[in-house]
Motif scaffolding. Structure first.
Motif, PDB file in Angstrom:
ATOM      1  N   PRO A 123      14.011 -16.227  11.752  1.00  0.00           N
ATOM      2  CA  PRO A 123      13.571 -15.011  11.097  1.00  0.00           C
ATOM      3  C   PRO A 123      14.205 -13.905  11.414  1.00  0.00           C
ATOM      4  O   PRO A 123      14.474 -12.833  10.547  1.00  0.00           O
ATOM      5  N   ASN A 126      17.327 -14.036   9.717  1.00  0.00           N
ATOM      6  CA  ASN A 126      17.400 -14.387   8.263  1.00  0.00           C
ATOM      7  C   ASN A 126      18.413 -15.206   7.961  1.00  0.00           C
ATOM      8  O   ASN A 126      19.356 -15.082   7.122  1.00  0.00           O
ATOM      9  N   LYS A 135      14.288 -16.757   4.328  1.00  0.00           N
ATOM     10  CA  LYS A 135      13.307 -16.245   3.465  1.00  0.00           C
ATOM     11  C   LYS A 135      12.662 -17.019   2.204  1.00  0.00           C
ATOM     12  O   LYS A 135      11.730 -16.878   1.778  1.00  0.00           O
ATOM     13  N   PHE A 154       3.132 -11.789  11.101  1.00  0.00           N
ATOM     14  CA  PHE A 154       3.934 -11.285  10.048  1.00  0.00           C
ATOM     15  C   PHE A 154       4.066 -12.440   8.923  1.00  0.00           C
ATOM     16  O   PHE A 154       4.454 -13.456   9.311  1.00  0.00           O
ATOM     17  N   ASN A 156       5.964 -12.920   4.925  1.00  0.00           N
ATOM     18  CA  ASN A 156       7.320 -12.840   4.332  1.00  0.00           C
ATOM     19  C   ASN A 156       7.611 -11.417   4.122  1.00  0.00           C
ATOM     20  O   ASN A 156       8.825 -10.935   4.641  1.00  0.00           O
ATOM     21  N   CYS A 159       8.419  -9.084   7.204  1.00  0.00           N
ATOM     22  CA  CYS A 159       9.679  -9.221   7.788  1.00  0.00           C
ATOM     23  C   CYS A 159      10.814  -8.334   7.312  1.00  0.00           C
ATOM     24  O   CYS A 159      11.887  -8.140   7.807  1.00  0.00           O
ATOM     25  N   PHE A 161      12.953  -9.073   4.633  1.00  0.00           N
ATOM     26  CA  PHE A 161      14.373  -9.956   4.925  1.00  0.00           C
ATOM     27  C   PHE A 161      15.349  -9.107   4.159  1.00  0.00           C
ATOM     28  O   PHE A 161      15.195  -8.690   2.916  1.00  0.00           O
ATOM     29  N   SER A 166      16.387  -8.523   9.411  1.00  0.00           N
ATOM     30  CA  SER A 166      14.769  -8.567   9.125  1.00  0.00           C
ATOM     31  C   SER A 166      14.581  -7.194   9.857  1.00  0.00           C
ATOM     32  O   SER A 166      15.161  -6.471  10.493  1.00  0.00           O
TER      33      SER A 166
END
Length: 338
Positions: A123, A126, A135, A154, A156, A159, A161, A166
């Motif tokens: 993550p 990404n 993601k 955290f 989605n 983050c 992305f 990220s």
């Protein structure tokens, strides 16, 4: 916790750069991490968290504390309709985690097979390949705040992305240690075979009935044929990001370079193939000492044995300058420079 001094990091980075850590230790749990960071010795000292070491370039010795994340464990944490939630410790090997999910007939990660590194970095970067990004299946992660010594979750949206980006590479850089990641996978697959050479490889494999297992194997075959194995030649995979430019700039470039490789984006911008740009500048297969550009994939910089991190970095700077000069396009390094 055992803390070693003057430890070589050569075995802990896939470039195989022989940099040295002033202090080095490992942690296998959040408790381990909290205990070692509570030691006052490290309060004002630089800190580097290592995962698989597959997305870093060490350009000098690290005059601080290096901690290797060895948090392991894979478990199913829940289901909801067609979705299954799989949680992995950040220290698990990414490809191993993907293969575990495929063996469980859970879809969503098969296009990301054989990407080097550990789950914790997935993550942060990404990571993505063949039309799929983290993601798309990411659900949540647990992270340890270094200064406040507390655990945070955290989702989605948290983050933020972006393309190989990220929040952990931008505003929260060096503030958290990712300890586990949960993915929302599917019992029913939604096949994605339109990118790269996947369909061609599936045909060569003689695949009649499409499956996540077949797609994974096709990706493994393609990556193995194009990209150098870090165990054989030091590298960190793709060293540069594919640049995104306005459509007007693309049209100008296409008029001058009709064979330019590009992909339209939903935003209206156009993504260019950085490997093609680099190859057109004559870098593919270039070697200077033990630092080089891979002969099969110009996106990949390699260490043929005894290159220093500074030599790899200097080569990358020359590549950036030549692409800027020829095409007027500014490439960015994807690899983290330490």
């Amino acid at each position: 916790m055992i803390v070693q001094e003057q430890v070589s990091l050569q075995a802990y980075n896939t470039f195989g750069i022989p940099a040295t850590a002033r202090y080095f230790s490992t942690f296998e749990s959040i408790e381990d991490l909290g205990n070692i960071l509570s030691d006052s010795r490290w309060k004002n000292m630089p800190l580097l968290i290592l995962g698989g070491g597959s997305n870093i370039l060490l350009t000098k010795d690290f005059n601080g504390l290096v901690l290797k994340n060895n948090i392991k464990g894979i478990e199913k944490t829940g289901t909801a309709g067609d979705h299954v939630y799989m949680k992995s410790g950040a220290g698990e090997n990414w490809h191993g985690f993907v293969q575990h999910c495929i063996q469980e007939n859970l879809a969503g990660l098969e296009n990301l097979s054989l990407i080097p590194g550990n789950v914790g970095a997935s993550p942060m970067q990404n990571i993505g390949a063949y039309g799929v990004e983290i993601k798309d299946t990411f659900h949540s992660l647990t992270a340890f705040h270094i200064e406040e010594r507390k655990i945070m979750t955290f989702n989605n949206a948290d983050c933020k992305f972006g393309y190989r980006e990220s929040v952990f590479k931008r505003e929260l850089k060096n503030e958290f240690v990712i300890v586990d990641v949960t993915y929302q996978l599917n019992k029913t697959p939604h096949f994605n075979t339109s990118y790269g050479a996947i369909e061609q490889e599936l045909t060569q494999m003689g695949v009649k009935d499409l499956s996540i297992q077949a797609i994974s194997q096709a990706v493994i075959n393609i990556r193995s044929s194009k990209l150098p194995n870090p165990a054989e030649i030091g590298n960190a995979g793709s060293f540069f990001k594919n640049p995104e430019i306005p459509a007007t700039q693309y049209e100008t470039l296409k008029a001058k370079f009709p064979n330019i490789v590009a992909y339209p984006l939903p935003s209206g911008h156009v993504k260019l193939a950085a490997g093609w740009l680099i190859e057109q500048c004559g870098w593919k297969g270039f070697r200077e000492g033990d630092a080089g550009v891979h002969a099969k994939q110009a996106l990949v910089l390699v260490n043929y044995g005894r290159a220093t991190g500074s030599e790899i970095y200097d080569l990358s700077s020359k590549v950036l300058a030549s692409v800027q000069e020829k095409f007027g396009v500014a490439l960015e390094r994807e690899v983290n420079i330490i």
